[in-house]
Write an enzyme that holds these catalytic residues in place. Structure first.
Site, PDB file in Angstrom:
ATOM      1  N   ASP A 219      68.988  94.286  37.082  1.00  0.00           N
ATOM      2  CA  ASP A 219      67.960  95.335  37.184  1.00  0.00           C
ATOM      3  C   ASP A 219      66.521  94.846  37.025  1.00  0.00           C
ATOM      4  OD1 ASP A 219      69.566  97.580  37.775  1.00  0.00           O
ATOM      5  OD2 ASP A 219      70.271  97.612  35.700  1.00  0.00           O
TER       6      ASP A 219
ATOM      7  N   ASP B  26      72.860  99.514  44.821  1.00  0.00           N
ATOM      8  CA  ASP B  26      71.551  99.600  44.171  1.00  0.00           C
ATOM      9  C   ASP B  26      70.836  98.246  44.126  1.00  0.00           C
ATOM     10  OD1 ASP B  26      73.769 101.081  43.222  1.00  0.00           O
ATOM     11  OD2 ASP B  26      72.645 101.903  41.543  1.00  0.00           O
TER      12      ASP B  26
HETATM   13  N1  GLY Z   1      70.835 102.031  39.597  1.00  0.00           N
HETATM   14  C1  GLY Z   1      71.584 102.959  38.869  1.00  0.00           C
HETATM   15  C2  GLY Z   1      71.561 104.331  39.445  1.00  0.00           C
HETATM   16  O1  GLY Z   1      71.097 104.562  40.539  1.00  0.00           O
HETATM   17  O2  GLY Z   1      72.014 105.221  38.740  1.00  0.00           O
END
Ligand code: GLY
Length: 392
Positions: free
Chosen positions: A112, A172
């Site tokens: 992240d 993501d």
């Molecule tokens: N990246 C985590 C979500 O979209 O919840």
């Protein structure tokens, strides 16, 4: 009879006036409100060392430290507000909250880093040219790159659930590549770009179904480098289309085209846009339910975060396509922004824990953050407003 006619006339005129407001006014008003609301938020957490707003759930403020994947979004929102208002008070808060995320430049235990640093320091650098921010972004990009394994050709997303997943990659993760592309350009380190391109290409190969919807999680076999599982984590089912995941894909391939000029990425973005826009379960206001395939009842929540993310991506994508498609994308994005800016989705000043938007869904299957405000819904909404303002 006359009275009834007058009443109907008045209702029709009132509805027309509010929904028929010029988009420019809607955008200006939304930005003005966002400035006031976000200053309340900034003041609330200013003296709480290291804390960043996360959500407002069951009447309670929920904050996090910088380790939570969303830590960069509130500072990023402040940067967008500053870009639009040039308010020095907003600037000082943008710097304060951005600095709270700095230690994430050393994060090597999850993917992240791109979300955390590029929304905060990336926007800060773009708007101020602050040299110190460059080092933070480059260090962060190098930390992220440690999660790349050449045999698999992708950056590993998560380290948990090792009994099931050998090498999990979630859709993501596309969003983190923008940091790598910036760092490759800035440092001249071609390896960082190779990693980003390889990740983007393998995601096209393995994450998408024939209709261009995407799986949430693809786990790779570390010996063969091939997928061994395709599943969901936050969606309704393994074969469903989790709404925000479709948004991450659309946004990801849109900026990947901007940064690389590779036409395959443009085609991918257009195909994903087509899936989202023309989906039979997409409501008329284009605010999707939290998953496109979830069986719906009157209580099924929408996901404003997916809508704001999709709106922002479509506004950018509209610049790269022919006139007909461009008009279509802008019409959808405009509908989304008008809906999000209405009282149904925008909070009142001082309410909603000082978040801008209501009605987002974080992780429905875990019963976590359902029908609540979320910092990233606000961030992509502000980005969409900023992108619209530049075009109007
Ligand atoms: N990246 C985590 C979500 O979209 O919840």
């Amino acid at each position: 009879m006359n009275k009834l006619f007058l009443l109907v006339f008045a209702v029709v005129v009132t509805c027309k006036t509010s929904s028929g407001q010029p988009l420019k006014n809607i955008v200006e008003d939304a930005l003005k409100f966002s400035e006031q609301q976000s200053l309340l938020m900034a003041k609330k957490y200013a003296s709480q060392e290291g804390r960043l707003p996360r959500t407002f759930d069951k009447g309670k403020d929920v904050s996090s430290d910088s380790r939570w994947w969303c830590s960069g979004f509130f500072p990023g929102s402040l940067w967008y507000i500053y870009e639009n208002t040039k308010n020095p008070e907003v600037l000082s808060y943008a710097k304060l909250y951005t600095d709270r995320v700095e230690r994430e430049k050393y994060t090597v235990d999850n993917h992240d880093v791109g979300f955390m640093l590029y929304c905060s320091f990336g926007n800060g650098l773009r708007l101020t040219g602050e040299k110190r921010y460059e080092e933070v972004l480059l260090t962060g990009a190098r930390s992220l790159a440690t999660r790349y394994r050449p045999k698999v050709g992708l950056i590993r997303s998560w380290d948990h659930n090792t009994e099931e997943w050998q090498y999990p990659v979630i859709i993501d993760n596309l969003m983190n590549l923008e940091l790598l592309l910036w760092a490759a350009e800035y440092s001249g380190d071609a390896k960082l770009k190779e990693i980003a391109v390889s990740h983007a290409d393998k995601t096209i190969q393995n994450h998408f179904r024939p209709d261009y919807s995407s799986y949430h999680v693809v786990s790779y076999d570390t010996l063969s480098g091939k997928p061994h599982l395709k599943q969901t984590h936050q969606g309704y089912s393994d074969e469903s289309a989790w709404a925000r995941g479709q948004g991450w894909g659309l946004y990801g391939y849109t900026y990947l085209y901007r940064e690389t000029k590779d036409k395959r990425y443009l085609e991918q973005a257009k195909n994903i846009a087509n899936f989202i826009i023309n989906h039979s379960e997409m409501p008329k206001d284009f605010i999707p339910y939290w998953d496109f395939n979830v069986p719906k009842t009157a209580e099924t929540p929408r996901d404003a975060s997916a809508a704001s993310l999709i709106a922002s991506a479509l506004i950018e994508l509209s610049d790269y396509v022919d006139k007909g498609l461009s008009k279509k994308y802008m019409k959808v994005a405009e509908t989304q922004v008008r809906t999000l800016a209405s009282a149904a989705y925008t909070a009142s000043l001082g309410e909603n824990g000082a978040f801008i938007l209501k009605h987002s869904t974080g992780a429905f299957p875990m019963k976590s953050e359902v029908d609540v405000p979320l910092s990233y819904a606000d961030y992509y909404y502000l980005e969409a407003l900023t992108r619209l303002k530049r075009k109007l």
